[in-house]
Structure formats: C-alpha cells, structure tokens
Design an enzyme around this catalytic site. Structure first.
Site, mmCIF file in Angstrom:
data_model
loop_
_atom_site.group_PDB
_atom_site.id
_atom_site.type_symbol
_atom_site.label_atom_id
_atom_site.label_comp_id
_atom_site.label_asym_id
_atom_site.label_seq_id
_atom_site.Cartn_x
_atom_site.Cartn_y
_atom_site.Cartn_z
ATOM 1 N N ARG A 82 13.043 -7.760 1.536
ATOM 2 C CA ARG A 82 12.441 -6.423 1.657
ATOM 3 C C ARG A 82 12.473 -5.659 0.330
ATOM 4 O O ARG A 82 11.829 -4.634 0.161
ATOM 5 C CB ARG A 82 13.130 -5.643 2.774
ATOM 6 C CG ARG A 82 12.302 -4.549 3.325
ATOM 7 C CD ARG A 82 12.622 -4.065 4.744
ATOM 8 N NE ARG A 82 13.856 -4.467 5.346
ATOM 9 C CZ ARG A 82 15.056 -3.940 5.097
ATOM 10 N NH1 ARG A 82 15.160 -2.950 4.227
ATOM 11 N NH2 ARG A 82 16.138 -4.381 5.709
ATOM 12 N N TYR A 136 -11.998 6.890 5.947
ATOM 13 C CA TYR A 136 -11.849 5.826 6.940
ATOM 14 C C TYR A 136 -11.260 6.447 8.218
ATOM 15 O O TYR A 136 -10.368 7.293 8.146
ATOM 16 C CB TYR A 136 -10.934 4.742 6.366
ATOM 17 C CG TYR A 136 -10.476 3.745 7.382
ATOM 18 C CD1 TYR A 136 -11.397 2.920 8.028
ATOM 19 C CD2 TYR A 136 -9.137 3.641 7.729
ATOM 20 C CE1 TYR A 136 -10.977 2.007 8.986
ATOM 21 C CE2 TYR A 136 -8.710 2.728 8.679
ATOM 22 C CZ TYR A 136 -9.636 1.921 9.308
ATOM 23 O OH TYR A 136 -9.222 1.029 10.255
ATOM 24 N N ASP A 201 -9.244 6.486 -2.600
ATOM 25 C CA ASP A 201 -9.343 5.212 -1.880
ATOM 26 C C ASP A 201 -10.509 4.445 -2.504
ATOM 27 O O ASP A 201 -11.667 4.844 -2.388
ATOM 28 C CB ASP A 201 -9.555 5.478 -0.388
ATOM 29 C CG ASP A 201 -9.532 4.202 0.448
ATOM 30 O OD1 ASP A 201 -9.990 3.156 -0.050
ATOM 31 O OD2 ASP A 201 -9.079 4.259 1.605
ATOM 32 N N LYS A 226 -9.918 -5.940 2.745
ATOM 33 C CA LYS A 226 -11.365 -5.960 2.572
ATOM 34 C C LYS A 226 -11.733 -6.823 1.345
ATOM 35 O O LYS A 226 -11.531 -8.007 1.374
ATOM 36 C CB LYS A 226 -11.887 -4.529 2.471
ATOM 37 C CG LYS A 226 -11.258 -3.551 3.494
ATOM 38 C CD LYS A 226 -11.614 -3.853 4.930
ATOM 39 C CE LYS A 226 -10.814 -3.066 5.972
ATOM 40 N NZ LYS A 226 -10.752 -1.629 5.829
HETATM 41 C C1 LIG Z 1 -9.918 -0.533 6.351
HETATM 42 C C2 LIG Z 1 -9.704 0.648 5.504
HETATM 43 C C3 LIG Z 1 -8.443 1.256 5.414
HETATM 44 C C4 LIG Z 1 -7.258 0.784 6.223
HETATM 45 O O1 LIG Z 1 -6.812 -0.472 5.792
HETATM 46 P P1 LIG Z 1 -6.094 -1.547 6.744
HETATM 47 O O2 LIG Z 1 -5.859 -2.699 5.833
HETATM 48 O O3 LIG Z 1 -7.029 -1.836 7.881
HETATM 49 O O4 LIG Z 1 -4.830 -0.917 7.231
HETATM 50 C C5 LIG Z 1 -8.289 2.317 4.544
HETATM 51 N N1 LIG Z 1 -9.336 2.787 3.824
HETATM 52 C C6 LIG Z 1 -10.551 2.239 3.905
HETATM 53 C C7 LIG Z 1 -11.676 2.805 3.089
HETATM 54 C C8 LIG Z 1 -10.789 1.166 4.749
HETATM 55 O O5 LIG Z 1 -12.015 0.642 4.845
#
Ligand SMILES: *Cc1c(COP(=O)(O)O)cnc(C)c1O
Length: 407
Positions: A82, A136, A201, A226
């Site tokens: 961890r 998101y 983000d 993603k």
């Molecule tokens: C999918 C997504 C998230 C969240 O990410 P996870 O890996 O699903 O927890 C945050 N911001 C954006 C823009 C996303 O598309």
C-alpha cells in the site's frame, strides 16, 4: 556490473530527472523504462509483492517516518504494497513525463483519484470547491451530494474569481468536458484561480492534445480507464502534479487504500506506448465522422472540440434510444477511449446520476449521443451510423420488438 539488488541502480526515476527533454512520441515508449536495458530486460517486470523483506527494522522505521512527514516516494523496496509498487511507479513516472509535471500518483480508478484530491484539500480545512459544469456524471455527483464533506459552488468560467472563498481548496474543470465536449480556456481559468489549485480533468484530451500543467493547472486528473489504458480492459486513475501535492496524495492513498494493482500498472505503461498513435488516428476518423454528421439532415447539432480528439457528441432530430438500439459494428456502451467505437446516451447512463434539471442546464440535452471513436475504418463506421440514424428517424421501435426482429 550493477547488482539488481542495489535499489539506487534499479530505480525507474534515476535517469528521468536528468534526461534531456524529448518529444512526446519518444517519451511514450521510453519513459519509465530507462533502467531496463541495464538490468538485462526489455519488457518491464511485474512486481506482485504485497510485502518486502525488511532485515534492518531500524532503517525501515526511519523510512516510514520520512514517508509520514512528506509522503515522498520511498527509496528502495516499498516495505508494504500500500506504500508503493515498482511496476505502478513506472507508469507514474511515464505519465508525469507526458504531462510535463514533476510527479504523478496512480489510483484504483479515476473516482479514487478525485476522492484523494478532495480529501487532501479538506484535511487542510479547505472544504469548498468551485466547479464548472458539465463534469463527468459521477464527479458532479460526488461534489453535489457532498459525499466526502465538500461543498460545491457551480459557476461558469467567468464567475470563478467571484466564487472563491477563504475556505476554497480547489477549482475543478473538464476540457473538453464530458459529455458535451465544451471547452474552457485553461490559461484564463488558471489566472482566475489565483493561489487556489486548479484541477483540470484531461481524460478526453490526453497529453497528446493538451498539457494543462503548462497552462497553469496544478493538478491534472485522468480516468486512466479511458485513453491511457486504451483497450477497455483496465480501470485506473492518476493525478499529475507537483511533488508537494503528490506527497499528500500518496499519504492519502496509503491511509485510504485506493491503490492501483501492479498488473494494471503494467497494462497502463504498455497503453502509454501507443497513446500518441492511437489518439491521432482515432481523432482523424472522429473529425471525418463529425463532418459527415454535421452535413446530415437527421442530425440537429454536432459538438466537436477545437483541439480535436476522438470524441464526438451529436443531437438527433429523432429518437436517440432507437439509434443506440440499432448500431451493430459500434458497441452501445458507456466509457470511452478504447480501440473500438462506443456510443451511449448520457441522459440515460453516464450522466443519469445528475439531477435532470442540472443536467439539462449544463447543456446535456435528452437528444444528445456521445460517441468514442476507435480505430476501425471510417467508412465502416459511417455505414453503421448511417443505418442506425435511419432507425432513429423511423417510428420508434420498442426495444423488445427490435431484439426479436434481429434474432
Ligand atoms: C470516466 C471518467 C471519470 C471517472 O473515472 P473512473 O476510472 O471511471 O473512476 C472521471 N472523469 C472523466 C472525464 C471520465 O470520463
């Protein structure tokens, strides 16, 4: 010859700090791997250890004290899983290089990464967040519901400076935003934030198209699930930032346990090596599809970012659910950034958890579809879309009837 047991000679970071500035495409395949050749390796090793031998417990005590003080990456073996992992650290090193930031800290998902940022700030008594919609869906939900004790003020980019309070710990934006692909001027927003850290983000743009740290964002967040992973088979999140914030994030990660699995770290490092090629190829296809959609009378509006990218959003005149039900090559699924093309209806899925009025207020219309363009041939994708749009315009078939007709 260096002995692989000497931690100083096996560190994945050692050469990174002194390496000359290299182009993104070069970093993508080399960053985080600098020590491999010297170890006689080509592919990075996967270290699945949850614990490590500690023969000198006095020295371990000192290393743990140092981590408790500033959260700096431990020199040498991580003591316990961890606290850190060498395979995950390679991915962190590489992502930091691609984003042009000092450090990066990886988490089990994008939401775990965002949660850690909120906890780091609220631990200092800075519980107020200023944020710009759309975000998101789950990020919006986390802030709106105050699940981690934060309080949010929603504003547009022009209102950020006025929304700041003495207890504001964070300003948060997404650009291009999920799902409308709305863009904000990061430089102007960073200026409006003053001394409050700006979190951008960067999931949709990736460092291939945009490096928010260069425009003044102190924290760059990714859902690495993603584009960074890129193949729809790994969940992860990562925050690129300066070492001071990275230390706090590692301490929160250690205390709350949202660590990334080493195998995921390996897959992400591999994903990064093709990131520039994937993003550029998919973006070219997406731009072409956006142009064809914009010229199509069945489509009311197309959203495609100025900076480009592999995401296209569009509003249909007909029934969006019928389009979703009619695609065959394209997969009707939430998420994005994989090698294959996905389409989804944000008002039903990715942004369902956002209150309907807030959602529509953020520009997420009930007729909006969001498509993540993959690496298929553009004409194959277009014929699938073209046929599906035909369905969308026809009388709405009930979904059960549609399934029966196709079986
Ligand atoms: C999918 C997504 C998230 C969240 O990410 P996870 O890996 O699903 O927890 C945050 N911001 C954006 C823009 C996303 O598309």
């Amino acid at each position: 010859m260096d002995t692989p047991l000497d931690p100083a000679s096996t560190s994945a970071y050692e050469d990174v700090r002194t390496a000359p500035c290299r182009a993104l495409a070069t970093e993508a395949v080399h960053a985080g791997r600098e020590d491999l050749a010297r170890q006689g390796l080509h592919a990075p090793p996967i270290d699945l250890s949850t614990t490590y031998p500690s023969y000198d417990s006095r020295a371990e005590a000192a290393r743990i004290d140092a981590f408790a003080a500033d959260g700096a990456e431990l020199d040498g073996p991580p003591v316990y899983g961890r606290l850190g992992n060498p395979t995950v650290a390679r991915f962190e090193t590489a992502l930091a290089r691609l984003e042009g930031s000092e450090s990066a800290v990886a988490f089990a998902s994008g939401m775990a990464a965002l949660s850690a940022v909120l906890l780091v700030r609220s631990a200092l008594g800075l519980r107020h967040v200023v944020a710009v919609r759309p975000l998101y869906g789950c990020s919006d939900h986390l802030l709106t519901a105050g699940l981690l004790g934060s309080e949010v003020t929603w504003t547009d980019p022009a209102g950020i400076a006025d929304a700041l309070r003495p207890d504001t710990g964070l300003v948060m934006v997404e650009t291009p935003a999920n799902p409308t692909l709305a863009e904000v001027d990061l430089r102007a927003v960073a200026h409006a934030c003053g001394s409050v850290p700006l979190l951008a983000d960067n999931t949709f743009a990736t460092p291939v198209l945009q490096r928010p740290a260069e425009q003044g964002a102190r924290l760059v967040l990714h859902s690495a699930t993603k584009y960074l992973g890129g193949h729809g088979d790994v969940m992860a999140g990562v925050v690129a930032c300066d070492e001071e914030l990275a230390g706090r994030l590692r301490q929160v990660r250690f205390a709350t346990g949202g660590v990334l699995h080493p195998l995921a770290g390996y897959l992400l490092l591999r994903g990064l090596s093709t990131l520039p090629v994937r993003v550029r190829a998919a973006s070219a296809t997406a731009a072409e599809l956006a142009a064809r959609l914009a010229a199509d009378p069945r489509v009311a509006r197309v959203h495609y970012p100025r900076i480009g990218g592999a995401m296209v959003a569009f509003e249909v005149h007909g029934d969006p659910h019928a389009v979703i039900g009619a695609v065959r090559l394209i997969t009707p699924a939430v998420s994005l950034g994989s090698v294959d093309t996905l389409i989804q209806h944000p008002a039903s899925i990715s942004h369902r958890i956002v209150d309907a009025e807030d959602r529509r207020g953020a520009g997420v219309s009930d007729r909006l579809l969001r498509m993540s363009v993959g690496l298929e041939d553009v004409d194959d994708l277009w014929s699938d879309l073209d046929r599906a749009l035909g369905r969308g315009r026809a009388e709405t078939p009930d979904v059960k009837g549609l399934h029966e007709a196709l079986n």
